[in-house]
Design an enzyme around this catalytic site. Structure first.
Site, PDB file in Angstrom:
ATOM      1  N   LYS A  71       2.563   2.752  -0.379  1.00 45.40           N
ATOM      2  CA  LYS A  71       1.407   3.228  -1.330  1.00 45.40           C
ATOM      3  C   LYS A  71       1.898   4.500  -2.063  1.00 45.40           C
ATOM      4  O   LYS A  71       1.467   4.851  -3.031  1.00 45.40           O
ATOM      5  CB  LYS A  71       0.219   3.360  -0.367  1.00 45.40           C
ATOM      6  CG  LYS A  71      -0.385   2.068  -0.048  1.00 45.40           C
ATOM      7  CD  LYS A  71      -1.830   1.943   0.347  1.00 45.40           C
ATOM      8  CE  LYS A  71      -2.510   0.689   0.590  1.00 45.40           C
ATOM      9  NZ  LYS A  71      -1.551   0.042   1.922  1.00 45.40           N
TER      10      LYS A  71
HETATM   11  C1  LIG Z   1      -2.084  -1.225   1.994  1.00 44.87           C
HETATM   12  C2  LIG Z   1      -0.971  -1.986   2.949  1.00 44.87           C
HETATM   13  C3  LIG Z   1      -0.772  -3.479   2.890  1.00 44.87           C
HETATM   14  C4  LIG Z   1      -1.670  -4.142   2.097  1.00 44.87           C
HETATM   15  O1  LIG Z   1      -1.362  -4.105   0.578  1.00 44.87           O
HETATM   16  P1  LIG Z   1      -2.403  -4.687  -0.378  1.00 44.87           P
HETATM   17  O2  LIG Z   1      -1.865  -4.356  -1.875  1.00 44.87           O
HETATM   18  O3  LIG Z   1      -3.781  -3.946   0.038  1.00 44.87           O
HETATM   19  O4  LIG Z   1      -2.443  -6.029  -0.387  1.00 44.87           O
HETATM   20  C5  LIG Z   1       0.331  -3.884   3.816  1.00 44.87           C
HETATM   21  N1  LIG Z   1       1.079  -3.221   4.624  1.00 44.87           N
HETATM   22  C6  LIG Z   1       0.825  -1.709   4.641  1.00 44.87           C
HETATM   23  C7  LIG Z   1       1.661  -1.021   5.492  1.00 44.87           C
HETATM   24  C8  LIG Z   1      -0.056  -1.258   3.762  1.00 44.87           C
HETATM   25  O5  LIG Z   1      -0.096   0.182   3.745  1.00 44.87           O
END
Ligand SMILES: *Cc1c(COP(=O)(O)O)cnc(C)c1O
Length: 462
Positions: A112
């Site tokens: 993210k």
């Molecule tokens: C947010 C997240 C996901 C899921 O991603 P999306 O874009 O919500 O599908 C998977 N793994 C980790 C470690 C995350 O932080």
């Protein structure tokens, strides 16, 4: 470039407006009116470029004229300067034909950061130019919140409130949210699950008096600018394996469908992606939907991959919008049905989705076994989310097409699960080794809209 709502009843906006508002006023999500194309030559020319240059070339056509080339390039440079790896998103080989895209070298150790660090820079630039201040409220199952706080801490034009489900995030995630000392940062531990946090966030956006009064802005994965930032690493990794002259597939540990939807956009731009594989844990609404057409919500079952513990997958609405021929009324109707438990995807739309997406579901036991096996046979310590991806990729991949599995978090972000599986407690990278000693600051709240709104109004400068 204009952005339109998936429900067809909100004004179209520029990139900057869509970024600053997050959710559309009709409850829909913004998508580009048309997808810019990259030719084979454009894609070939990305080979060997620094990540930042790839990012500039892939994102530039979506941005419009709100930012000059020079400013945009500068914001990209600042966004990724704090990453702990010069390649930003390095690709490592796990097995013949199977690769791991390490997206966890940012300041909060999850993918993210790629989107959030850029969005922090874009917000600050746009708001300073406009002389505005906004209140960012986000809901998180863990990683979004820490990434948002890290991206916005100390910025002049923003207050940031992050709602997370009390007791349901990992200790590292919690500490990343509660230890920043800047006064514009507010971590809120709410009763309930992530879906409750997400629902209250949506309520705030749908309360227009409140929304306008505090100048609410959203940076959850529904924000188009976040999806866009994630498109970049599909290009950088595919090119390093021979795109556009060789197809690749991706497996993506999935919750809110933002990360994998970015892969879908890359494909629509012209990147030759064969399959996009949705990997879910036991909270498998997307896997059930893609296999049966039933999008039915269920109870959330907490898992060892908590960032994927959801039952409503917000960005899936964007994929449905295309699968239904960009019919905003049809999407609006489905979302109304969702309020009473779920809907059935039409045969035609399901077929359209299956042209691009496959899916797989992984149990808790399989996740632990995959962490153990990957460590023993590949020398790679996986976080539980990445392990869900690796497991599904191994089961589903076509030996003729290279598979890239997205490693979405660093193993040290989920040390308990990793230790349980492998016997190894992964240490935090040195640059954040004192996280466990820093004092925490957090506000507890009920799962109640008015209580949350009052809290926010009290905290922001009037
Ligand atoms: C947010 C997240 C996901 C899921 O991603 P999306 O874009 O919500 O599908 C998977 N793994 C980790 C470690 C995350 O932080």
């Amino acid at each position: 470039m204009k952005y339109i709502s998936t429900r067809g009843r909100a004004p179209s906006l520029t990139f900057e407006e869509a970024m600053l508002s997050g959710l559309a006023r009709d409850g829909g999500l913004y998508v580009p009116e048309m997808i810019p194309q990259m030719s084979k030559d454009d894609i070939r020319a990305l080979h060997g470029l620094p990540y930042e240059e790839v990012a500039f070339r892939v994102m530039r056509p979506f941005i419009g004229d709100g930012f000059t080339d020079e400013v945009f390039a500068d914001l990209i440079a600042k966004a990724y300067a704090g990453f702990g790896h010069v390649a930003r998103a390095p690709l490592v080989q796990l097995a013949p034909g199977h690769f791991l895209l390490e997206l966890f070298h940012g300041p909060t150790l999850a993918f993210k950061d790629f989107a959030m660090q850029l969005i922090g820079q874009l917000f600050e630039e746009a708001l300073t130019r406009r002389g505005q201040r906004v209140t960012i409220v986000g809901a998180t199952s863990g990683d979004t919140g820490s990434a948002a706080i890290e991206a916005f801490r100390g910025l002049d034009s923003v207050d940031v409130f992050i709602l997370y489900p009390h007791g349901r995030v990992s200790e590292v995630q919690r500490r990343q949210m509660t230890t920043p000392v800047e006064s514009n940062v507010h971590a809120v531990a709410m009763d309930g699950h992530f879906d409750d946090c997400q629902a209250r966030l949506k309520d705030m956006f749908n309360d227009f008096d409140f929304r306008d009064g505090v100048r609410l802005a959203g940076v959850n994965s529904i924000n188009w600018a976040r999806v866009l930032a994630q498109v970049v690493y599909y290009f950088s990794s595919a090119v390093s394996l021979g795109a556009p002259d060789r197809k690749v597939s991706f497996t993506v540990p999935t919750g809110n469908f933002g990360d994998i939807f970015a892969g879908y956009i890359a494909k629509k731009m012209g990147l030759p992606i064969d399959r996009l594989v949705v990997a879910t844990n036991q909270n498998d609404i997307l896997h059930r939907c893609l296999t049966t057409g039933d999008y039915k919500t269920d109870e959330v079952t907490p898992s060892i991959s908590p960032s994927m513990d959801i039952q409503v997958s917000s960005n899936f609405e964007r994929a449905l919008f295309d699968a239904y021929g960009r019919d905003g009324n049809a999407v609006g109707q489905l979302m109304d049905e969702l309020k009473t438990g779920g809907f059935n995807v039409s045969q035609g739309a399901l077929q359209a989705l299956r042209e691009t997406f496959d899916s797989g579901r992984v149990s808790e036991g399989e996740t632990l076994a995959t962490i153990r096996a990957a460590h023993d046979t590949m020398g790679e310590l996986l976080c539980p989310h990445s392990a869900v991806g690796v497991r599904v990729a191994e089961a589903q991949r076509d030996p003729k097409v290279p598979m890239i599995t997205l490693a979405t978090a660093h193993p040290a972000k989920f040390p308990d699960a990793v230790e349980k599986a492998s016997g190894i407690r992964p240490p935090l990278p040195e640059r954040m080794a004192d996280l466990y000693e820093r004092p925490e600051r957090v506000t507890r709240s009920k799962n109640d809209l008015v209580a949350l709104q009052t809290l926010i109004k009290e905290r922001i400068p009037s």
